[in-house]
Write a protein that holds these residues in place. Structure first.
Motif, mmCIF file in Angstrom:
data_model
loop_
_atom_site.group_PDB
_atom_site.id
_atom_site.type_symbol
_atom_site.label_atom_id
_atom_site.label_comp_id
_atom_site.label_asym_id
_atom_site.label_seq_id
_atom_site.Cartn_x
_atom_site.Cartn_y
_atom_site.Cartn_z
ATOM 1 N N ALA A 197 -2.179 2.892 7.437
ATOM 2 C CA ALA A 197 -2.450 3.833 6.349
ATOM 3 C C ALA A 197 -3.767 3.506 5.654
ATOM 4 O O ALA A 197 -4.553 4.408 5.327
ATOM 5 C CB ALA A 197 -1.298 3.817 5.345
ATOM 6 N N ASP A 198 -4.023 2.225 5.419
ATOM 7 C CA ASP A 198 -5.269 1.830 4.773
ATOM 8 C C ASP A 198 -6.463 2.169 5.656
ATOM 9 O O ASP A 198 -7.487 2.664 5.176
ATOM 10 C CB ASP A 198 -5.240 0.329 4.473
ATOM 11 C CG ASP A 198 -6.468 -0.128 3.705
ATOM 12 O OD1 ASP A 198 -6.705 0.389 2.598
ATOM 13 O OD2 ASP A 198 -7.204 -0.992 4.219
ATOM 14 N N ARG A 199 -6.341 1.917 6.943
ATOM 15 C CA ARG A 199 -7.443 2.210 7.858
ATOM 16 C C ARG A 199 -7.631 3.715 8.036
ATOM 17 O O ARG A 199 -8.761 4.190 8.199
ATOM 18 C CB ARG A 199 -7.207 1.507 9.195
ATOM 19 C CG ARG A 199 -7.309 -0.007 9.051
ATOM 20 C CD ARG A 199 -7.080 -0.759 10.343
ATOM 21 N NE ARG A 199 -7.283 -2.194 10.139
ATOM 22 C CZ ARG A 199 -7.257 -3.107 11.103
ATOM 23 N NH1 ARG A 199 -7.035 -2.736 12.367
ATOM 24 N NH2 ARG A 199 -7.452 -4.388 10.832
ATOM 25 N N LEU A 200 -6.560 4.472 7.989
ATOM 26 C CA LEU A 200 -6.676 5.925 8.088
ATOM 27 C C LEU A 200 -7.447 6.499 6.901
ATOM 28 O O LEU A 200 -8.151 7.501 7.037
ATOM 29 C CB LEU A 200 -5.285 6.565 8.174
ATOM 30 C CG LEU A 200 -4.597 6.443 9.527
ATOM 31 C CD1 LEU A 200 -3.118 6.790 9.411
ATOM 32 C CD2 LEU A 200 -5.272 7.324 10.569
ATOM 33 N N ASP A 201 -7.337 5.853 5.740
ATOM 34 C CA ASP A 201 -8.056 6.354 4.569
ATOM 35 C C ASP A 201 -9.547 6.068 4.653
ATOM 36 O O ASP A 201 -10.323 6.535 3.827
ATOM 37 C CB ASP A 201 -7.475 5.747 3.280
ATOM 38 C CG ASP A 201 -7.670 6.663 2.083
ATOM 39 O OD1 ASP A 201 -7.280 7.849 2.163
ATOM 40 O OD2 ASP A 201 -8.239 6.215 1.060
ATOM 41 N N ALA A 202 -9.959 5.297 5.660
ATOM 42 C CA ALA A 202 -11.380 4.994 5.857
ATOM 43 C C ALA A 202 -12.044 5.957 6.832
ATOM 44 O O ALA A 202 -13.261 5.872 7.048
ATOM 45 C CB ALA A 202 -11.547 3.557 6.363
ATOM 46 N N ILE A 203 -11.264 6.858 7.445
ATOM 47 C CA ILE A 203 -11.835 7.840 8.366
ATOM 48 C C ILE A 203 -11.387 9.239 7.973
ATOM 49 O O ILE A 203 -10.554 9.414 7.100
ATOM 50 C CB ILE A 203 -11.479 7.527 9.839
ATOM 51 C CG1 ILE A 203 -9.964 7.407 10.029
ATOM 52 C CG2 ILE A 203 -12.189 6.260 10.289
ATOM 53 C CD1 ILE A 203 -9.540 7.162 11.484
#
Length: 203
Positions: A121-127
């Motif tokens: 979820a955290d990494r998805l918010d970066a793309i």
């Protein structure tokens, strides 16, 4: 099972903690990570309470924001102790938080499905569209150039796309995260293609 009052208190704690942030690690980022992490947890059969609490607290000891507490995750730990969270739950939440960081964890496998949900979820918010906006917000907050066509300035925000953002799709740990990442990665790549065409006066 985590009491809903604890989650409400964690929301308020995160909102107060990030009230002054303008670098993309604000309260809204925290809430987006929570929503996405819980969405993934529902599909992956993870403990949604642990996932929600870890998501709400995942940045309160981030090295970029609170370097003095990051090693022991002291802010998250203190909050949970004050809320009377059990030791087992506290340990599970802290493990998930510890395994979020891209810099520290890269492609290493998370130790639990809950940790995987929060990391994805955290990494998805970066793309995706928001990820692109956050990249430029962070760059602006740190005085970085938008782009350096010579490639000499490797801190320029467009370099971050290659250094990190384009790698994230292939680093998802859950099936649900991978599915979401496919779309967001395409949006990110389309943006940079358009940005470079406009930079060169070709669009």
């Amino acid at each position: 099972m985590i009491d809903e009052l604890v989650l409400e208190a964690a929301e308020q704690y995160a909102q107060d903690f990030f009230a002054q942030d303008a670098s993309g690690h604000d309260w809204h980022h925290t809430m987006r990570v929570r929503r996405t992490a819980v969405r993934i947890a529902a599909e992956e059969g993870a403990d949604e309470g642990i996932v929600a609490l870890a998501a709400l607290l995942h940045d309160v000891d981030d090295a970029k924001l609170s370097p003095q507490t990051t090693e022991g995750l002291l802010n998250a730990r203190s909050f949970m102790e004050e809320q009377g969270v059990s030791e087992d739950v506290c340990n599970a939440v802290l493990a998930a938080i510890r395994e979020v960081s891209f810099t520290k964890n890269g492609a290493s496998a998370p130790s639990s499905v809950e940790a995987a949900c929060v990391r994805d979820a955290d990494r998805l918010d970066a793309i995706g569209a928001i990820g692109v906006a956050r990249a430029f917000a962070f760059g602006g907050a740190h005085g970085r150039a938008l782009h350096d066509p010579s490639g000499a300035d490797q801190t320029a925000t467009t370099d971050h796309f290659h250094d990190k953002l384009f790698k994230l799709k292939d680093l998802m740990c859950t099936n649900a995260g991978s599915r979401i990442a496919d779309h967001r990665d395409a949006v990110t790549r389309e943006f940079l293609d358009e940005f470079l065409r406009e930079w060169d006066g070709e669009a």
